[in-house]
Design an enzyme around this catalytic site. Structure first.
Site: not given
Length: 158
Positions: A47, A55, A89
């Protein structure tokens, strides 16, 4: 001797251990998430720290993803990081030939500087990302061409 041992233990616990991941980008999930194939053919979800991109399904979400993909897909990158998020992540800065790709997303007007987590950035990065966002807004680049762009954190809440 005990005092020295206690001091050493205290100091070692407060030191943040930074990591570096080098590998090839095998997938771009969206405008702020990639998958890097690292040593031993291990896949690492990364990330991009310090930014929040629109998004999928949100205005400019596809453009943001495409811009990042055009920049890094199939290329070798270095990821500098010091933490993981709640989804495990890696949260990091993605460098392609020493160019900060997180910052490039902001400069292109395809991501916000994620000020909520700005305290996790170096002062230099924090200032550069804020200035890049302001320049993109002033130039009405990317999502800033929309009169009222909706930040992804608000869009997710809806």
């Amino acid at each position: 001797m005990r005092i020295i041992l206690i001091l050493l233990l205290t100091l070692t616990q407060s030191v943040v251990i930074a990591g570096t991941l080098t590998g090839r980008v095998v997938r771009v999930t969206d405008g702020d998430t990639i998958v890097v194939l690292g040593p031993g053919n291990a896949q690492h979800k990364v990330r991009l720290q310090g930014i929040d991109a629109p998004e999928r399904g949100q205005a400019y979400g596809t453009k943001s993803k495409d811009h990042l993909s055009d920049s890094v897909a199939g290329k070798f990158v270095v990821v500098e990081y010091d933490k993981r998020d709640r989804y495990e992540r890696i949260l990091g800065k993605v460098l392609l030939s020493d160019e900060d790709m997180n910052l490039e997303q902001v400069k292109a007007g395809l991501a916000w500087h994620y000020k909520r987590y700005a305290d996790e950035q170096s002062i230099g990065d924090r200032e550069a990302y804020a200035a890049a966002e302001e320049a993109a807004q002033d130039a009405r680049r990317g999502l800033w061409s929309d009169p009222e762009p909706v930040p992804p954190w608000e869009w997710r809440r809806r």
